[in-house]
Design an enzyme around this catalytic site. Structure first.
Site, PDB file in Angstrom:
ATOM      1  N   LYS A  76     -74.176   0.161  27.452  1.00 55.61           N
ATOM      2  CA  LYS A  76     -73.138  -1.193  27.612  1.00 55.61           C
ATOM      3  C   LYS A  76     -71.729  -0.789  27.152  1.00 55.61           C
ATOM      4  O   LYS A  76     -70.768  -1.404  27.426  1.00 55.61           O
ATOM      5  CB  LYS A  76     -73.783  -2.293  26.830  1.00 55.61           C
ATOM      6  CG  LYS A  76     -73.782  -2.272  25.397  1.00 55.61           C
ATOM      7  CD  LYS A  76     -74.361  -3.426  25.070  1.00 55.61           C
ATOM      8  CE  LYS A  76     -74.466  -3.583  23.466  1.00 55.61           C
ATOM      9  NZ  LYS A  76     -72.978  -3.505  22.642  1.00 55.61           N
ATOM     10  N   ASP A  77     -71.584   0.537  26.310  1.00 53.19           N
ATOM     11  CA  ASP A  77     -70.485   0.882  25.928  1.00 53.19           C
ATOM     12  C   ASP A  77     -69.828   1.991  26.865  1.00 53.19           C
ATOM     13  O   ASP A  77     -68.644   2.432  26.464  1.00 53.19           O
ATOM     14  CB  ASP A  77     -70.533   1.612  24.439  1.00 53.19           C
ATOM     15  CG  ASP A  77     -70.883   0.728  23.455  1.00 53.19           C
ATOM     16  OD1 ASP A  77     -70.783  -0.446  23.415  1.00 53.19           O
ATOM     17  OD2 ASP A  77     -71.403   1.095  22.360  1.00 53.19           O
ATOM     18  N   ARG A 124     -68.055 -11.950  26.597  1.00 55.50           N
ATOM     19  CA  ARG A 124     -68.986 -12.431  27.395  1.00 55.50           C
ATOM     20  C   ARG A 124     -69.999 -13.338  26.598  1.00 55.50           C
ATOM     21  O   ARG A 124     -70.100 -14.480  26.952  1.00 55.50           O
ATOM     22  CB  ARG A 124     -70.081 -11.287  27.585  1.00 55.50           C
ATOM     23  CG  ARG A 124     -71.313 -11.671  28.338  1.00 55.50           C
ATOM     24  CD  ARG A 124     -72.459 -10.374  28.501  1.00 55.50           C
ATOM     25  NE  ARG A 124     -72.533  -9.854  27.251  1.00 55.50           N
ATOM     26  CZ  ARG A 124     -73.537 -10.190  26.398  1.00 55.50           C
ATOM     27  NH1 ARG A 124     -74.515 -11.439  26.639  1.00 55.50           N
ATOM     28  NH2 ARG A 124     -73.929  -9.799  25.343  1.00 55.50           N
ATOM     29  N   ARG A 125     -70.067 -12.938  25.379  1.00 55.28           N
ATOM     30  CA  ARG A 125     -70.755 -13.805  24.373  1.00 55.28           C
ATOM     31  C   ARG A 125     -70.227 -15.213  23.991  1.00 55.28           C
ATOM     32  O   ARG A 125     -70.864 -16.107  23.996  1.00 55.28           O
ATOM     33  CB  ARG A 125     -71.438 -13.038  23.185  1.00 55.28           C
ATOM     34  CG  ARG A 125     -72.401 -12.073  23.162  1.00 55.28           C
ATOM     35  CD  ARG A 125     -72.752 -11.369  22.140  1.00 55.28           C
ATOM     36  NE  ARG A 125     -73.759 -10.343  22.306  1.00 55.28           N
ATOM     37  CZ  ARG A 125     -73.856  -9.170  21.678  1.00 55.28           C
ATOM     38  NH1 ARG A 125     -72.815  -8.802  21.132  1.00 55.28           N
ATOM     39  NH2 ARG A 125     -74.717  -8.193  21.992  1.00 55.28           N
ATOM     40  N   ARG A 142     -66.043  -7.354  14.347  1.00 51.15           N
ATOM     41  CA  ARG A 142     -66.203  -6.243  14.781  1.00 51.15           C
ATOM     42  C   ARG A 142     -66.807  -5.015  13.519  1.00 51.15           C
ATOM     43  O   ARG A 142     -67.239  -5.753  12.562  1.00 51.15           O
ATOM     44  CB  ARG A 142     -64.654  -5.443  14.856  1.00 51.15           C
ATOM     45  CG  ARG A 142     -63.871  -5.865  16.082  1.00 51.15           C
ATOM     46  CD  ARG A 142     -64.508  -5.411  17.281  1.00 51.15           C
ATOM     47  NE  ARG A 142     -64.489  -4.038  17.380  1.00 51.15           N
ATOM     48  CZ  ARG A 142     -63.725  -2.990  17.332  1.00 51.15           C
ATOM     49  NH1 ARG A 142     -62.491  -3.395  17.298  1.00 51.15           N
ATOM     50  NH2 ARG A 142     -64.037  -1.659  17.551  1.00 51.15           N
ATOM     51  N   ARG A 148     -71.465  -5.535  10.096  1.00 53.69           N
ATOM     52  CA  ARG A 148     -71.571  -6.929  11.044  1.00 53.69           C
ATOM     53  C   ARG A 148     -72.698  -7.691  10.220  1.00 53.69           C
ATOM     54  O   ARG A 148     -72.425  -8.981   9.727  1.00 53.69           O
ATOM     55  CB  ARG A 148     -72.011  -7.027  12.496  1.00 53.69           C
ATOM     56  CG  ARG A 148     -70.832  -6.385  13.410  1.00 53.69           C
ATOM     57  CD  ARG A 148     -71.363  -6.322  14.628  1.00 53.69           C
ATOM     58  NE  ARG A 148     -70.375  -5.545  15.486  1.00 53.69           N
ATOM     59  CZ  ARG A 148     -70.232  -5.642  16.661  1.00 53.69           C
ATOM     60  NH1 ARG A 148     -70.913  -6.549  17.419  1.00 53.69           N
ATOM     61  NH2 ARG A 148     -69.381  -4.833  17.459  1.00 53.69           N
ATOM     62  N   CYS A 235     -63.987  -4.459  29.303  1.00 51.46           N
ATOM     63  CA  CYS A 235     -64.560  -5.572  28.291  1.00 51.46           C
ATOM     64  C   CYS A 235     -63.583  -6.584  28.255  1.00 51.46           C
ATOM     65  O   CYS A 235     -63.513  -7.406  26.976  1.00 51.46           O
ATOM     66  CB  CYS A 235     -64.873  -5.014  27.131  1.00 51.46           C
ATOM     67  SG  CYS A 235     -63.567  -4.256  26.239  1.00 51.46           S
TER      68      CYS A 235
END
Length: 306
Positions: A76-77, A124-125, A142, A148, A235
């Site tokens: 996904k990155d 997205r989230r 971040r 996190r 993104c």
């Protein structure tokens, strides 16, 4: 064989996982730990400082210069278009693709009080959370996984949303209070899957990595990434895409949101035979066309709506 990897705990786990699999097949494998710009710039969202490529560029330079031979990425990155001369040699079997709700005090998103602070820097989230709970206050978050979690434990947030796969890979599954079903929080394209990048002229490496590939995962994420590619693939766009493959039939769903307008999500889906990457990507392109027909806006090469 030298693996270029970011130095976060999760990235190292992923690289060491690939290292162990290759060593079991008789290869000599070492790791080259690196810090990327994505790891260094933590005070701004990725969408404002260059996007997903910030996590892979330095690794690609190491491949280009011959200091490393393969790079292991969270798929996904990985940008939807790789630079010329590079190839995705292998997509490995997917871990749990879902998002996880993490909170020290609340058991689920529904249990959060009005106006609670939820941490995520994923556009997205953000749009998916807004659709589920418009009252929540979404704040940027971040840093690597441990950073996190530390910020959450320090009380900066009431809850945070993370990829379930990363928590499970690091043995932190106990931190997951609830897992969002894709019907509620559609995952990002490629979430939970690992991809291995090489120089495209290194057929010897491509052949060596072939036994690690998981074709059902590869077909599924190819469809998901095709949605994102067709929409502009950055993104800086609140886009989700998730597929499931069963009996050669791929079911693909996508969602797009508008952070400014607070409008309803645009959703699209399709299904069809997918036994080749070309078939899978065609399904992704079809879903992107349906999103646009429903009012979704892609972005151009500069990241502007189009």
């Amino acid at each position: 064989m030298v693996i270029a990897t970011r130095e976060s705990r999760l990235a190292l786990w992923q690289a060491e996982h690939v290292q162990a699999l290759l060593r079991a097949r008789g290869h000599t494998v070492e790791l080259l730990g690196m810090t990327t710009k994505g790891d260094q710039i933590l005070d701004r969202s990725l969408s404002k400082v260059g996007g997903k490529g910030l996590f892979v560029k330095e690794l690609e330079v190491a491949l280009e210069e011959g200091r490393a031979h393969i790079a292991v990425h969270s798929l996904k990155d990985v940008p939807m278009e790789l630079p010329e001369g590079f190839a995705l040699a292998c997509v490995m079997e997917r871990e749990d693709p879902r998002d996880a709700f993490v909170s020290p005090h609340y058991a689920s998103l529904q249990d959060l009080p009005q106006g609670a602070v939820v941490g995520t820097s994923s556009l997205r989230r953000q749009v998916l959370l807004q659709a589920l709970r418009p009252d929540l206050k979404i704040e940027p978050l971040r840093g690597n996984l441990d950073t996190r979690l530390r910020k959450l434990d320090e009380g900066q947030y009431d809850a945070i949303v993370l990829a379930a796969a990363g928590l499970k890979r690091l043995g932190l599954e106990s931190r997951i209070r609830a897992t969002f079903e894709p019907t509620a929080m559609l995952p990002a394209a490629g979430q939970g899957a690992l991809g291995i990048e090489v120089r495209s002229d290194r057929q010897d490496l491509i052949d060596a990595l072939a036994p690690l590939a998981h074709q059902p995962t590869w077909l599924t994420v190819a469809a998901e990434r095709a949605v994102s590619r067709a929409m502009g693939g950055s993104c800086s766009m609140p886009l989700a895409a998730h597929g499931t493959l069963s009996g050669g039939v791929l079911q693909l769903e996508a969602a797009w949101g508008d952070l400014e307008a607070h409008a309803p999500l645009v959703r699209a889906q399709t299904s069809g035979r997918a036994t080749t990457l070309a078939q899978a990507e065609a399904l992704g392109t079809a879903v992107a066309e349906r999103l646009r027909a429903g009012g979704a806006r892609g972005v151009d090469a500069a990241g502007h709506p189009g």
